[in-house]
Design a protein around this motif. Structure first.
Motif, PDB file in Angstrom:
ATOM      1  N   PHE A  50     -10.603  -1.683  -0.924  1.00  0.00           N
ATOM      2  CA  PHE A  50      -9.294  -1.067  -1.113  1.00  0.00           C
ATOM      3  C   PHE A  50      -8.699  -1.462  -2.457  1.00  0.00           C
ATOM      4  CE2 PHE A  50      -4.666  -1.227  -0.974  1.00  0.00           C
ATOM      5  CZ  PHE A  50      -4.376   0.084  -0.625  1.00  0.00           C
ATOM      6  N   PHE A  54      -7.969   1.137  -5.501  1.00  0.00           N
ATOM      7  CA  PHE A  54      -6.564   1.292  -5.882  1.00  0.00           C
ATOM      8  C   PHE A  54      -6.353   0.955  -7.360  1.00  0.00           C
ATOM      9  CE2 PHE A  54      -2.236  -0.608  -6.226  1.00  0.00           C
ATOM     10  CZ  PHE A  54      -1.528   0.559  -6.042  1.00  0.00           C
ATOM     11  N   SER A  57      -7.699   3.473  -9.715  1.00  0.00           N
ATOM     12  CA  SER A  57      -6.757   4.583  -9.865  1.00  0.00           C
ATOM     13  C   SER A  57      -5.654   4.236 -10.859  1.00  0.00           C
ATOM     14  CB  SER A  57      -6.131   4.926  -8.506  1.00  0.00           C
ATOM     15  OG  SER A  57      -7.119   5.235  -7.555  1.00  0.00           O
ATOM     16  N   LEU A  75       0.010   7.619  -7.748  1.00  0.00           N
ATOM     17  CA  LEU A  75      -0.586   6.377  -7.274  1.00  0.00           C
ATOM     18  C   LEU A  75      -0.257   6.135  -5.807  1.00  0.00           C
ATOM     19  CD1 LEU A  75       0.001   4.025 -10.344  1.00  0.00           C
ATOM     20  CD2 LEU A  75      -2.173   4.943  -9.532  1.00  0.00           C
ATOM     21  N   ALA A  79      -3.065   5.829  -2.922  1.00  0.00           N
ATOM     22  CA  ALA A  79      -3.112   4.639  -2.069  1.00  0.00           C
ATOM     23  C   ALA A  79      -3.082   5.019  -0.593  1.00  0.00           C
ATOM     24  CB  ALA A  79      -1.951   3.711  -2.406  1.00  0.00           C
ATOM     25  N   ILE A  82      -6.497   6.505   0.321  1.00  0.00           N
ATOM     26  CA  ILE A  82      -7.531   5.475   0.476  1.00  0.00           C
ATOM     27  C   ILE A  82      -7.372   4.765   1.818  1.00  0.00           C
ATOM     28  CG2 ILE A  82      -8.421   3.293  -0.422  1.00  0.00           C
ATOM     29  CD1 ILE A  82      -7.546   4.235  -3.215  1.00  0.00           C
ATOM     30  N   GLN A  83      -6.122   4.425   2.148  1.00  0.00           N
ATOM     31  CA  GLN A  83      -5.861   3.728   3.399  1.00  0.00           C
ATOM     32  C   GLN A  83      -6.245   4.583   4.609  1.00  0.00           C
ATOM     33  OE1 GLN A  83      -3.861   0.268   3.238  1.00  0.00           O
ATOM     34  NE2 GLN A  83      -5.659   0.469   4.525  1.00  0.00           N
ATOM     35  N   HIS A 104       2.679  -4.975   2.808  1.00  0.00           N
ATOM     36  CA  HIS A 104       3.340  -3.942   2.010  1.00  0.00           C
ATOM     37  C   HIS A 104       4.856  -4.130   2.060  1.00  0.00           C
ATOM     38  CE1 HIS A 104       4.857  -0.055   0.729  1.00  0.00           C
ATOM     39  NE2 HIS A 104       3.658   0.247   0.255  1.00  0.00           N
ATOM     40  N   PHE A 138       4.633   2.804  -4.352  1.00  0.00           N
ATOM     41  CA  PHE A 138       3.233   2.390  -4.437  1.00  0.00           C
ATOM     42  C   PHE A 138       3.112   0.891  -4.686  1.00  0.00           C
ATOM     43  CE2 PHE A 138       3.727   2.255  -9.021  1.00  0.00           C
ATOM     44  CZ  PHE A 138       2.789   1.312  -9.413  1.00  0.00           C
ATOM     45  N   PHE A 141       1.626  -1.631  -2.265  1.00  0.00           N
ATOM     46  CA  PHE A 141       0.186  -1.632  -2.031  1.00  0.00           C
ATOM     47  C   PHE A 141      -0.529  -2.683  -2.876  1.00  0.00           C
ATOM     48  CE2 PHE A 141       1.017   2.589  -0.251  1.00  0.00           C
ATOM     49  CZ  PHE A 141       0.243   2.516   0.897  1.00  0.00           C
ATOM     50  N   ALA A 145      -3.093  -4.961  -1.063  1.00  0.00           N
ATOM     51  CA  ALA A 145      -4.474  -5.100  -1.515  1.00  0.00           C
ATOM     52  C   ALA A 145      -4.958  -6.536  -1.352  1.00  0.00           C
ATOM     53  CB  ALA A 145      -4.597  -4.668  -2.981  1.00  0.00           C
TER      54      ALA A 145
END
Length: 289
Positions: A50, A54, A57, A75, A79, A82-83, A104, A138, A141, A145
């Motif tokens: 992840f 991330f 990106s 972004l 994110a 991806i999650q 988060h 974002f 995240f 991460a």
């Protein structure tokens, strides 16, 4: 789509291969070292899935955004995608997603405080539709991460912890670490006092992990320091690309102060403590009587 489907099927197979204990490796010396080092690297890369996607990106999305979508908004979309993909592909459980959501929220609350008008530790200069209290959504995240890495590494390396401090002491230390990120702007920075307490608290703590077929061990404090260092490197790269800026980087980019390394180490300790509780893995942790 066929490539995505193939990747979806390949990664769970890779996970099963990495988690299952293989037959004893009939090698010693440099041969064993090469095999174990290779599997250690593969497991680390998988644990960073992840975080890697991330931050890739972050580096690839243009400063001006794409197709009319501002960079920070894009972004956030990436994110979330991806999650969602990791849960859909069974690379992450719902319980793990809940734990990551906690990181988060914790991270976003810290971002709101640090970027507020009275503090201004750093800033997010670009426009975004998904800014709340001046902070792009974002940003949480980036903390998630770190949590994702710890959770995935725990499972892939079959982590066990020996001589873990009492849970109430570890929890109190984690709370003090988080509180100091806020209070040091008003009553002084006590991070080094907290770090000294942490050093004593985890001095005997050892983490046992399995790169391949045999268990290895290292001081847990060393793991905290190493993870914090790599996060500090990622922070330098992110500020270089202008994702956020510290006040001394507004005119021209400069290296993030080395003192931030200590902040990230403390954050890793806090993250580790939360994971240890949220994942209910006390049966794999030795708390001496």
């Amino acid at each position: 789509m066929p490539k995505v489907a193939a990747l979806q099927g390949l990664l769970p197979l890779l996970d099963r291969h990495l988690i299952d204990r293989p037959a004893d490796l009939q090698r010693n010396g440099i041969g064993r070292f090469i095999v174990e080092f290779f599997y250690f690297g593969v497991k680390e890369a998988r644990a960073c899935l992840f975080a890697g996607l991330f931050f890739l990106s972050v580096f690839l999305v243009p400063h001006s955004g794409l197709v009319g979508i501002p960079r920070y908004d894009l972004l956030l979309i990436i994110a979330l995608a991806i999650q969602a993909w990791m849960v859909w592909a069974k690379l992450e459980t719902i319980d793990e997603l809940k734990a990551i959501s906690v990181f988060h929220l914790i991270g976003f609350a810290l971002e709101v405080f640090k970027t507020s008008g009275s503090i201004q530790s750093w800033s997010y200069p670009d426009f975004a539709y998904t800014k709340l209290f001046g902070v792009p959504l974002f940003s949480g995240f980036m903390y998630a991460a770190v949590g994702s890495y710890v959770i995935q590494a725990w499972r892939l390396f079959d982590l066990r912890v020996r001589h873990h401090p009492s849970y109430w002491m570890a929890g109190l230390t984690a709370l003090a670490i988080y509180a100091n990120f806020f209070t040091h702007h008003y009553i002084g920075d006590y991070r080094w006092y907290i770090a000294a307490c942490t050093l004593g608290l985890y001095a005997r703590t050892t983490v046992i992990f399995r790169p391949y077929d045999q268990d290895r061990k290292m001081p847990l404090l060393l793991a905290f320091v190493l993870i914090g260092f790599f996060i500090w490197l990622a922070e330098n790269i992110s500020t270089f690309f202008g994702v956020w800026r510290y006040p001394n980087q507004i005119g021209a980019w400069s290296t993030v102060h080395i003192g931030k390394w200590s902040s990230w180490c403390l954050l890793v300790i806090m993250t580790f403590t939360i994971v240890a509780n949220l994942k209910h893995i006390k049966h794999k942790i030795h708390v001496p009587d």
